[in-house]
Write a protein that holds these residues in place. Structure first.
Motif, PDB file in Angstrom:
ATOM      1  N   MET A   1       0.834  -1.176   0.000  1.00  0.00           N
ATOM      2  CA  MET A   1       0.000   0.000   0.000  1.00  0.00           C
ATOM      3  C   MET A   1       0.885   1.249   0.000  1.00  0.00           C
ATOM      4  N   GLU A   2       0.520   2.239  -0.818  1.00  0.00           N
ATOM      5  CA  GLU A   2       1.312   3.460  -0.922  1.00  0.00           C
ATOM      6  C   GLU A   2       1.041   4.384   0.258  1.00  0.00           C
ATOM      7  N   GLU A   3       2.057   5.193   0.581  1.00  0.00           N
ATOM      8  CA  GLU A   3       1.897   6.160   1.654  1.00  0.00           C
ATOM      9  C   GLU A   3       1.161   7.383   1.143  1.00  0.00           C
ATOM     10  N   SER A   4       0.434   8.007   2.038  1.00  0.00           N
ATOM     11  CA  SER A   4      -0.276   9.230   1.711  1.00  0.00           C
ATOM     12  C   SER A   4       0.703  10.405   1.788  1.00  0.00           C
ATOM     13  N   ILE A   5       0.565  11.322   0.853  1.00  0.00           N
ATOM     14  CA  ILE A   5       1.401  12.520   0.851  1.00  0.00           C
ATOM     15  C   ILE A   5       0.584  13.636   1.484  1.00  0.00           C
ATOM     16  N   THR A   6       1.046  14.144   2.613  1.00  0.00           N
ATOM     17  CA  THR A   6       0.233  15.093   3.365  1.00  0.00           C
ATOM     18  C   THR A   6       0.799  16.505   3.437  1.00  0.00           C
ATOM     19  N   SER A   7       1.929  16.770   2.831  1.00  0.00           N
ATOM     20  CA  SER A   7       2.496  18.118   2.882  1.00  0.00           C
ATOM     21  C   SER A   7       3.094  18.478   1.525  1.00  0.00           C
ATOM     22  N   LEU A   8       3.264  19.783   1.322  1.00  0.00           N
ATOM     23  CA  LEU A   8       3.885  20.243   0.082  1.00  0.00           C
ATOM     24  C   LEU A   8       5.303  19.713  -0.049  1.00  0.00           C
ATOM     25  N   SER A   9       6.003  19.687   1.050  1.00  0.00           N
ATOM     26  CA  SER A   9       7.376  19.189   1.031  1.00  0.00           C
ATOM     27  C   SER A   9       7.421  17.716   0.640  1.00  0.00           C
ATOM     28  N   ALA A  10       6.524  16.931   1.224  1.00  0.00           N
ATOM     29  CA  ALA A  10       6.479  15.504   0.894  1.00  0.00           C
ATOM     30  C   ALA A  10       6.092  15.310  -0.567  1.00  0.00           C
ATOM     31  N   PHE A  11       5.149  16.113  -1.043  1.00  0.00           N
ATOM     32  CA  PHE A  11       4.750  16.006  -2.450  1.00  0.00           C
ATOM     33  C   PHE A  11       5.921  16.349  -3.354  1.00  0.00           C
ATOM     34  N   SER A  12       6.607  17.431  -3.037  1.00  0.00           N
ATOM     35  CA  SER A  12       7.737  17.860  -3.850  1.00  0.00           C
ATOM     36  C   SER A  12       8.807  16.780  -3.920  1.00  0.00           C
ATOM     37  N   ASP A  13       9.121  16.185  -2.782  1.00  0.00           N
ATOM     38  CA  ASP A  13      10.116  15.109  -2.750  1.00  0.00           C
ATOM     39  C   ASP A  13       9.644  13.904  -3.564  1.00  0.00           C
ATOM     40  N   TYR A  14       8.403  13.523  -3.385  1.00  0.00           N
ATOM     41  CA  TYR A  14       7.827  12.391  -4.115  1.00  0.00           C
ATOM     42  C   TYR A  14       7.868  12.649  -5.622  1.00  0.00           C
ATOM     43  N   PHE A  15       7.478  13.848  -6.017  1.00  0.00           N
ATOM     44  CA  PHE A  15       7.449  14.273  -7.418  1.00  0.00           C
ATOM     45  C   PHE A  15       8.844  14.161  -8.029  1.00  0.00           C
ATOM     46  N   LYS A  16       9.826  14.719  -7.352  1.00  0.00           N
ATOM     47  CA  LYS A  16      11.209  14.711  -7.847  1.00  0.00           C
ATOM     48  C   LYS A  16      11.760  13.293  -7.946  1.00  0.00           C
ATOM     49  N   ASN A  17      11.498  12.486  -6.942  1.00  0.00           N
ATOM     50  CA  ASN A  17      12.004  11.112  -6.934  1.00  0.00           C
ATOM     51  C   ASN A  17      11.326  10.254  -7.994  1.00  0.00           C
ATOM     52  N   THR A  18      10.022  10.342  -8.087  1.00  0.00           N
ATOM     53  CA  THR A  18       9.273   9.506  -9.024  1.00  0.00           C
ATOM     54  C   THR A  18       9.638   9.823 -10.469  1.00  0.00           C
ATOM     55  N   LEU A  19       9.773  11.101 -10.787  1.00  0.00           N
ATOM     56  CA  LEU A  19      10.105  11.512 -12.155  1.00  0.00           C
ATOM     57  C   LEU A  19      11.609  11.585 -12.397  1.00  0.00           C
ATOM     58  N   LYS A  20      12.385  11.219 -11.373  1.00  0.00           N
ATOM     59  CA  LYS A  20      13.847  11.227 -11.462  1.00  0.00           C
ATOM     60  C   LYS A  20      14.378  12.588 -11.945  1.00  0.00           C
ATOM     61  N   LEU A  21      13.863  13.644 -11.315  1.00  0.00           N
ATOM     62  CA  LEU A  21      14.279  15.000 -11.668  1.00  0.00           C
ATOM     63  C   LEU A  21      15.624  15.299 -11.029  1.00  0.00           C
ATOM     64  N   LYS A  22      16.512  15.878 -11.799  1.00  0.00           N
ATOM     65  CA  LYS A  22      17.827  16.238 -11.261  1.00  0.00           C
ATOM     66  C   LYS A  22      17.755  17.633 -10.651  1.00  0.00           C
ATOM     67  N   GLU A  23      18.658  17.900  -9.743  1.00  0.00           N
ATOM     68  CA  GLU A  23      18.744  19.216  -9.124  1.00  0.00           C
ATOM     69  C   GLU A  23      19.309  20.201 -10.147  1.00  0.00           C
ATOM     70  N   VAL A  24      18.651  21.323 -10.273  1.00  0.00           N
ATOM     71  CA  VAL A  24      19.135  22.368 -11.171  1.00  0.00           C
ATOM     72  C   VAL A  24      19.057  23.711 -10.446  1.00  0.00           C
ATOM     73  N   ASP A  25      19.868  24.621 -10.876  1.00  0.00           N
ATOM     74  CA  ASP A  25      19.830  25.973 -10.327  1.00  0.00           C
ATOM     75  C   ASP A  25      18.812  26.763 -11.140  1.00  0.00           C
ATOM     76  N   VAL A  26      17.720  27.117 -10.499  1.00  0.00           N
ATOM     77  CA  VAL A  26      16.629  27.800 -11.198  1.00  0.00           C
ATOM     78  C   VAL A  26      17.104  29.125 -11.810  1.00  0.00           C
ATOM     79  N   LYS A  27      18.142  29.705 -11.259  1.00  0.00           N
ATOM     80  CA  LYS A  27      18.659  30.980 -11.774  1.00  0.00           C
ATOM     81  C   LYS A  27      19.339  30.830 -13.135  1.00  0.00           C
ATOM     82  N   THR A  28      19.610  29.579 -13.555  1.00  0.00           N
ATOM     83  CA  THR A  28      20.251  29.369 -14.853  1.00  0.00           C
ATOM     84  C   THR A  28      19.240  29.314 -15.998  1.00  0.00           C
ATOM     85  N   TYR A  29      17.959  29.229 -15.679  1.00  0.00           N
ATOM     86  CA  TYR A  29      16.936  29.181 -16.728  1.00  0.00           C
ATOM     87  C   TYR A  29      16.710  30.565 -17.319  1.00  0.00           C
ATOM     88  N   SER A  30      16.417  30.596 -18.601  1.00  0.00           N
ATOM     89  CA  SER A  30      16.082  31.868 -19.233  1.00  0.00           C
ATOM     90  C   SER A  30      14.727  32.330 -18.701  1.00  0.00           C
TER      91      SER A  30
END
Length: 152
Positions: free
Chosen positions: A1-30
């Motif tokens: 059974m999957e865990e419930s995501i109850t906070s923005l922080s938990a969602f953000s972590d789950y989102f990044k991990n599930t989609l295998k998003l790499k860390e980027v410096d947002v200031k480098t984007y145009s």
């Protein structure tokens, strides 16, 4: 059974991990790349707010959303936020970078000034989203919608 995501922080972590998003410096984007993602994030927030009024015809939800997800409304929101000095100096700088960015697209149903102002607003939305500042993003959008009389 999957865990419930109850906070923005938990969602953000789950989102990044599930989609295998790499860390980027947002200031480098145009600024236009920030506006690209910011446009989608803003629209999702507005659609969520519109749907929260209850089930109704999709056409009516679309009309309400379209009134808020356009250059004129976005420009008015950011103008009100700037006028009331709700933005940090860093947020103002991101907005200005987006506003001043040279885009190859042009406004279809807005003045050039509103289009560029809205692009700055979208860049700010994208910046806050990619930075993980979802609480700040939603707070600013809520204040903006309230100030233009669209937050019941």
């Amino acid at each position: 059974m999957e865990e419930s995501i109850t906070s923005l922080s938990a969602f953000s972590d789950y989102f990044k991990n599930t989609l295998k998003l790499k860390e980027v410096d947002v200031k480098t984007y145009s600024p236009l790349a920030l506006a690209y993602i910011g446009d989608g994030v803003y629209e999702l927030i507005v659609r969520t707010k519109v749907m929260n009024h209850g089930s109704t015809q999709v056409h009516n939800m679309h009309k309400k959303s379209a009134r808020l997800v356009n250059a004129g409304a976005q420009a008015e929101i950011i103008r009100r936020l700037l006028e009331d000095e709700d933005l940090t100096p860093e947020e103002v700088a991101v907005y200005k970078r987006g506003r001043n960015a040279k885009s190859v697209t042009t406004a279809k149903h807005a003045t050039v000034a509103d289009y560029r102002t809205a692009t700055g607003f979208e860049a700010l939305c994208g910046y806050l989203y990619l930075n993980g500042s979802l609480d700040r993003l939603v707070t600013l959008i809520g204040k903006g919608l309230e100030r233009i009389g669209e937050l019941e």
